[in-house]
Design a protein around this motif. Structure first.
Motif, mmCIF file in Angstrom:
data_model
loop_
_atom_site.group_PDB
_atom_site.id
_atom_site.type_symbol
_atom_site.label_atom_id
_atom_site.label_comp_id
_atom_site.label_asym_id
_atom_site.label_seq_id
_atom_site.Cartn_x
_atom_site.Cartn_y
_atom_site.Cartn_z
ATOM 1 N N TYR A 45 15.887 -5.185 -8.129
ATOM 2 C CA TYR A 45 15.446 -4.997 -6.905
ATOM 3 C C TYR A 45 15.543 -3.398 -6.692
ATOM 4 O O TYR A 45 16.310 -2.577 -7.366
ATOM 5 C CB TYR A 45 16.663 -5.311 -5.967
ATOM 6 N N HIS B 183 15.274 2.439 -2.079
ATOM 7 C CA HIS B 183 14.908 3.895 -1.448
ATOM 8 C C HIS B 183 15.763 4.255 -0.934
ATOM 9 O O HIS B 183 16.350 3.956 0.080
ATOM 10 C CB HIS B 183 13.849 2.917 -0.527
ATOM 11 N N GLU C 26 14.561 -3.029 -1.447
ATOM 12 C CA GLU C 26 13.162 -3.798 -1.772
ATOM 13 C C GLU C 26 13.199 -5.077 -2.590
ATOM 14 O O GLU C 26 14.034 -4.940 -3.475
ATOM 15 C CB GLU C 26 12.171 -2.768 -2.195
ATOM 16 N N GLY D 211 7.127 -8.121 -0.972
ATOM 17 C CA GLY D 211 7.600 -6.859 -0.611
ATOM 18 C C GLY D 211 8.284 -6.600 0.275
ATOM 19 O O GLY D 211 8.247 -5.758 1.245
ATOM 20 N N PHE E 269 11.501 -5.554 2.831
ATOM 21 C CA PHE E 269 12.405 -4.345 2.811
ATOM 22 C C PHE E 269 13.614 -4.639 3.642
ATOM 23 O O PHE E 269 13.538 -5.148 4.622
ATOM 24 C CB PHE E 269 11.928 -3.195 3.174
#
Length: 432
Positions: free
Chosen positions: A376, A379, A386, A392, A394
């Motif tokens: 994973y 960010h 993510e 995709g 988040f």
């Protein structure tokens, strides 16, 4: 019976005199009590005129009277000599003369006092046997001397000279032997002294041997004790080696940090990290789970030699926090009390700073051919986790403007990344 007694000069036993020496046993015979060796005593066989003179002198010098009931017996007192005379004059003369004669005979027999007299019958027999032996030896020597004298008359002059030479040789041999005997006696004295010294040394050695035996027994006992201690140590070493082998096969990270799940909630060391509307979790448990997560990240970074930038991770159980290295050492707590938690900015800042530290670990671990590949993505600036496999998706790790489900999902993805990191570190570093 006379009161005079003689003792054997060898065995000191009282003598029993012969009947010929005994006095008359008639009841009217009495004893004479006086000082012995008086100058007026007479011997048996002396001149009759002298005896009469002594008797007359005795009658003149003492007042006498007849004892009552004993006719012919007189008792006299002499004020100057103080003695009492009992009995007839004839009996007195006979006793004194016989006693004097016996004493003189014993003195004559004693001679040079080699064998003193008187002797008892047994001692006399023993003495006679010894004298017979000496007489026999003397007679044998006399015969030998006679034979020598007779032989000497028959020997010629040459033979006599030869014998003289032999005699001189024997005399020289005798002198030599005497000298050797003296030397032997001296050697014997030295040998006796050496023997005495050797005996003293032997006693000392015996004492040393006893002491050595005691020391040997003590050392042997200590040896047995040491053998027991060595056996115990060897057993402990064997057990420790088994434990060591087992520990070598044990993954310290997997044994220390156990990451799993409890339904939809992720867990670390049995502490649930996150919460759901349907599964409430107390904040003390969540804070403890964050403390275990912070400790895990610090252990992984120390293993690969990573020093974090911008933040310093300080795991302290359910009160763990991060310290900012760029903003005046501001502390960012990784714990909360649950009051308006989703509006608590510092708690969110701490979780985003924690993702920053985790990203630094990921970047360092991915370097190299056998680098780490986390499932994973992270960010950091947006504070998101993510999930590439779910189209995709988040999931923010902040609590502000977020739901409990998404926050818990982000925490779950973070722990899965940590589980993969544990496996990678165990395979690469722990085996070394």
């Amino acid at each position: 019976m006379s009161s005079l007694r003689f003792i054997c000069q060898r065995c000191s036993q009282p003598l029993k005199r012969n009947q010929s020496m005994e006095m008359s046993q008639e009841p009217e015979a009495l004893m004479l009590i006086s000082a012995q060796g008086e100058p007026g005593e007479t011997q048996e066989g002396g001149p009759p005129s002298r005896e009469k003179a002594d008797f007359e002198n005795l009658n003149d010098s003492a007042s006498c009277r007849t004892l009552p009931g004993l006719p012919g017996r007189r008792m006299s007192w002499d004020n100057s000599n103080n003695f009492i005379l009992l009995g007839n004059l004839g009996s007195v003369r006979t006793i004194n003369s016989r006693q004097k004669a016996a004493s003189d005979i014993f003195d004559i027999l004693s001679g040079e006092r080699d064998v003193d007299h008187p002797l008892c019958e047994d001692c006399t027999d023993n003495l006679l046997e010894q004298l017979d032996v000496q007489v026999t030896i003397t007679e044998s020597e006399i015969q030998n001397y006679k034979c020598c004298l007779e032989t000497r008359e028959w020997i010629s002059e040459d033979e006599r000279e030869t014998l003289q030479e032999k005699l001189k040789g024997l005399e020289l041999e005798e002198a030599r032997l005497v000298q050797e005997l003296e030397e032997v006696e001296k050697n014997q004295e030295r040998t006796a002294a050496d023997l005495k010294a050797a005996q003293a040394e032997t006693e000392m050695l015996d004492q040393q041997e006893k002491q050595y035996r005691k020391d040997y027994s003590k050392l042997k006992w200590q040896k047995l004790e040491l053998y027991d201690a060595l056996s115990s140590v060897e057993t402990q070493l064997w057990y420790s080696q088994i434990q060591w082998d087992q520990l070598e096969k044990t993954n310290i990270f997997n044994a220390t940090f156990e990451i799993w799940h409890d339904g939809a909630l992720p867990t670390i060391n049995n502490f649930r990290l996150g919460c759901l509307p349907t599964v409430p979790v107390c904040w003390n448990e969540i804070n403890a789970a964050w403390g275990q997560t912070a400790l895990l990240l610090l252990a992984l970074s120390n293993t690969i030699g990573l020093e974090f930038q911008r933040y310093q991770l300080i795991p302290c159980g359910n009160h763990s926090h991060l310290k900012s290295l760029t903003d005046d050492c501001t502390e960012l707590p990784l714990f909360s009390n649950g009051k308006n938690v989703f509006l608590h900015n510092k708690f969110d800042q701490a979780m985003m700073a924690f993702l920053d530290c985790m990203q630094q670990f990921k970047e360092v671990a991915e370097k190299g051919g056998s680098g780490l590949r986390l499932p994973y993505k992270i960010h950091v600036k947006k504070g998101l986790m993510e999930d590439p496999g779910s189209g995709g998706g988040f999931y923010p790790i902040r609590t502000h403007s977020n739901t409990e489900e998404e926050w818990t999902k982000a925490l779950k993805l973070m722990l899965i990344n940590f589980k993969c990191s544990l496996t990678w570190v165990s395979l690469r570093y722990c085996q070394k």
